[in-house]
Each structure stands twice: as structure tokens, then as C-alpha cells.
Write an enzyme that holds these catalytic residues in place. Structure first.
Site, PDB file in Angstrom:
ATOM      1  N   GLU A  87       4.504  40.011  -7.808  1.00 16.09           N
ATOM      2  CA  GLU A  87       3.649  39.742  -8.566  1.00 16.09           C
ATOM      3  C   GLU A  87       2.544  41.378  -8.598  1.00 16.09           C
ATOM      4  O   GLU A  87       2.267  41.815  -8.353  1.00 16.09           O
ATOM      5  CB  GLU A  87       2.979  38.753  -7.115  1.00 16.09           C
ATOM      6  CG  GLU A  87       0.893  38.482  -7.598  1.00 16.09           C
ATOM      7  CD  GLU A  87      -0.236  38.339  -6.251  1.00 16.09           C
ATOM      8  OE1 GLU A  87       0.195  36.273  -6.673  1.00 16.09           O
ATOM      9  OE2 GLU A  87       0.016  39.075  -5.645  1.00 16.09           O
ATOM     10  N   LYS A  92       4.204  39.482  -3.426  1.00 12.22           N
ATOM     11  CA  LYS A  92       3.120  38.805  -3.288  1.00 12.22           C
ATOM     12  C   LYS A  92       2.284  40.415  -2.764  1.00 12.22           C
ATOM     13  O   LYS A  92       3.264  40.986  -2.086  1.00 12.22           O
ATOM     14  CB  LYS A  92       2.754  37.697  -3.212  1.00 12.22           C
ATOM     15  CG  LYS A  92       3.347  36.539  -3.566  1.00 12.22           C
ATOM     16  CD  LYS A  92       2.557  35.529  -3.458  1.00 12.22           C
ATOM     17  CE  LYS A  92       1.640  35.236  -4.337  1.00 12.22           C
ATOM     18  NZ  LYS A  92       0.821  33.836  -4.448  1.00 12.22           N
ATOM     19  N   LYS A 143       2.596  24.780  -3.766  1.00 11.42           N
ATOM     20  CA  LYS A 143       1.290  24.510  -3.534  1.00 11.42           C
ATOM     21  C   LYS A 143       0.866  22.641  -3.235  1.00 11.42           C
ATOM     22  O   LYS A 143       0.776  22.135  -4.188  1.00 11.42           O
ATOM     23  CB  LYS A 143       0.317  24.740  -4.389  1.00 11.42           C
ATOM     24  CG  LYS A 143      -0.440  26.538  -4.148  1.00 11.42           C
ATOM     25  CD  LYS A 143      -1.357  27.134  -4.566  1.00 11.42           C
ATOM     26  CE  LYS A 143      -2.069  27.961  -5.022  1.00 11.42           C
ATOM     27  NZ  LYS A 143      -2.999  28.862  -5.631  1.00 11.42           N
ATOM     28  N   ASP A 179      -1.014  37.824 -12.251  1.00 13.04           N
ATOM     29  CA  ASP A 179      -1.889  36.588 -11.735  1.00 13.04           C
ATOM     30  C   ASP A 179      -3.335  37.412 -12.182  1.00 13.04           C
ATOM     31  O   ASP A 179      -4.285  38.318 -12.292  1.00 13.04           O
ATOM     32  CB  ASP A 179      -2.294  37.405 -10.508  1.00 13.04           C
ATOM     33  CG  ASP A 179      -2.792  36.479  -9.993  1.00 13.04           C
ATOM     34  OD1 ASP A 179      -2.715  35.069  -9.425  1.00 13.04           O
ATOM     35  OD2 ASP A 179      -3.882  36.733  -8.213  1.00 13.04           O
ATOM     36  N   ARG A 216       0.864  -1.077  -0.576  1.00 15.32           N
ATOM     37  CA  ARG A 216      -0.230  -0.303  -0.154  1.00 15.32           C
ATOM     38  C   ARG A 216       0.811   1.543  -0.426  1.00 15.32           C
ATOM     39  O   ARG A 216       0.625   2.115  -0.599  1.00 15.32           O
ATOM     40  CB  ARG A 216      -0.583  -0.116   1.090  1.00 15.32           C
ATOM     41  CG  ARG A 216      -1.745   1.035   1.420  1.00 15.32           C
ATOM     42  CD  ARG A 216      -2.215   1.536   0.229  1.00 15.32           C
ATOM     43  NE  ARG A 216      -2.808   0.328  -0.342  1.00 15.32           N
ATOM     44  CZ  ARG A 216      -3.629   0.517  -2.255  1.00 15.32           C
ATOM     45  NH1 ARG A 216      -2.815   1.776  -2.651  1.00 15.32           N
ATOM     46  NH2 ARG A 216      -4.138  -0.428  -2.800  1.00 15.32           N
TER      47      ARG A 216
END
Length: 285
Positions: A200, A170, A138, A221, A103
């Protein structure tokens, strides 16, 4: 060029944790109870659907950590395309060891091959354009190195690996700092000569302001196709252009056609469906 595997020193701690999670405090009660200690077996890793293989070395390590005597014969390797019913590898050795590691080995192999397959779908979609598909931060906590390696197996490229290998300014950084000028000035004063600075932007007006500071890359973005094309013309090669937001197999080609250098996609690591792979017992061996 064949994708080199990750060093064992990187993947072994990850695989050990996964095996320990499964083994718990008493080991594999089922296999220990019903499989004779001296029983050997051979099994094949078989693809149930079309896809791109990744994580085969990780799966192999899961078997070896349970029993170093388990042998794995590879028929397809990381980055290879497979069809439904195709054998990827054959594993042989202690039947208990094979079943105990099964597994964990499949969890890694199916998940990472799913990432490679999703990446390959996007890479095919932008073929003929200069844009490269890149992943993001992410990622599944603890699995970043493996997932980013799987992106490369699918023909994609990696964005930064963490907070420590590039500066990406950002919207919240800009808001807290008090503006683009202050953010870029402080970043440039802090960064070493080998660290790149990316910022960004959400609008063309922001981009126009940013370009006066000479950053290395701009993250465009959630811009429309028209704005992306205009942004590429405004940058005119002075920085790397990266598009982000709303990217899938249906939209990627049109985004690439705007001329952006990079297309960054978060879902290929955090939400890619697994590639269905099974471990089948070979009778009579």
C-alpha cells in the site's frame, strides 16, 4: 458463464449456526402451537424491488435442514436480475418447516442479494473501462465465503480471502518494520513462489520507492484522480494497480478512467443495504 454454487460443506455449518441461534432451546413455539403437524403449504419467494439474486442455495439449505422433504422450485438463480413483484422460487412442504426456516432463509437471501445488487451497480458504473470491482476482507465475521460469493454473483471479483493467501503490506507493517525496503525484503524471503506481494502507498513518492523492488501489485490508497492517473503511468504495467478509498456509484467511473486495474470497495460487503424479498403464502394449494 453461470456462477457455480459454493460446496455444501462450506455453507452448511454457517446455516446450521444461524438456525440454532433462532431455534434456541425449545424450537419454534409459535408454529408448533398453532400449525397442525400434518399441514402442508406452498410459498413463493418474491422480490419487492429490482436487484440481483445471490444466496438462493443458502436459503434453500436453511429450509432443507429444518425438513429434508421441503421442495424448492427455482425460477431465478444466483446472478439473475429480478424486478419488483417477480417470483424467485417456490417452496413447498411442511407448513411448520417452512415457517420455522423462513426468517433464517430470508436473512441470508436478502443480505447476500443486497451485496450482489450493490456490486452490480458499481460494475455497471465502470463498464467500458478495464477496471474490475473487487471486494475486501471487510466482511461480516463468519460470513466471508458467502459474501465474497455474492460479490461474484453481482459481477465483481474477489480480493484475498484471508491473511493466508497473499501478502499485503500496509502502512502499519511498514512503520513497525522500519521502512519499505525492509518490509519487502522480509516478505519476499518468507513467501513461497506462488504467493503474490502487494504493498500500500499513499503518495507518488512512496510509489516511486516501491517500484524499485518489483512487487506484484500496488494499492493506491485514497489518492486524487490526478495522482491515480500519474501512478498508472509510473507503474507502466510493471505491477497490478489497485485504487481504494472514496468509491461509490458516482465516483467509480472517474476512478476507472485513470486506468487502474482494480477498484477495491469495502462497503459492498460490510454496509450494502439488503434486497427486500418476501415469502408469500399461496392460498388454495
Amino acid at each position: 458463464m453461470t456462477l457455480p454454487p459454493l460446496p455444501s460443506i462450506i455453507i452448511e455449518p454457517i446455516v446450521r449456526i444461524a438456525l440454532l441461534e433462532d431455534l434456541g432451546r425449545a424450537g419454534d413455539l409459535t408454529s408448533d402451537a398453532i400449525i397442525p403437524l400434518d399441514a402442508d403449504a406452498s410459498m413463493t419467494l418474491v422480490a419487492r424491488q429490482f436487484g440481483i439474486i445471490a444466496g438462493l442455495d443458502v436459503a434453500a439449505l436453511a429450509f432443507r435442514l429444518i425438513d429434508p422433504a421441503i421442495r424448492l422450485e427455482v425460477h431465478r438463480t444466483n446472478g439473475d436480475a429480478v424486478t419488483a413483484g417477480e417470483t424467485i422460487a417456490t417452496v413447498s412442504g411442511s407448513a411448520r418447516g417452512l415457517l420455522t426456516a423462513e426468517r433464517t432463509a430470508l436473512n441470508f437471501l436478502c443480505h447476500l442479494s443486497g451485496i450482489a445488487t450493490a456490486t452490480a451497480t458499481l460494475v455497471r458504473a465502470v463498464r467500458g473501462h478495464k477496471s474490475r470491482i473487487v471486494c475486501t476482507r471487510k466482511t461480516t465475521p463468519g460470513l466471508r465465503a458467502l459474501e465474497k460469493h455474492a460479490v461474484r454473483a453481482g459481477g465483481g471479483s474477489n480480493h484475498r480471502f484471508g491473511l493466508d493467501d497473499a501478502i499485503l503490506i500496509k502502512d502499519n507493517h511498514i512503520a513497525i518494520t522500519g521502512g519499505v525496503a525492509a518490509a519487502v525484503e522480509r516478505a519476499r524471503a518468507h513467501a513461497s513462489h506462488v504467493v503474490k506481494i502487494e504493498i500500500e502507498v499513499d503518495t507518488l513518492d512512496q510509489l516511486e520507492e516501491v517500484l524499485t523492488f518489483g512487487v506484484d501489485a500496488v494499492l493506491l490508497d485514497n489518492m486524487s484522480l490526478n495522482d491515480l492517473a500519474r501512478a498508472v503511468r509510473m507503474v507502466a504495467g510493471r505491477a497490478i494497480t489497485e485504487a481504494s478509498g472514496g468509491i461509490n456509484a458516482e465516483t467509480a467511473a472517474a476512478i476507472a478512467a485513470t486506468g487502474v486495474d482494480l477498484i477495491s470497495v469495502g462497503w459492498i460487503t460490510h454496509s450494502a443495504p439488503i434486497l427486500d424479498i418476501g415469502l408469500d403464502f399461496i392460498a388454495g394449494r
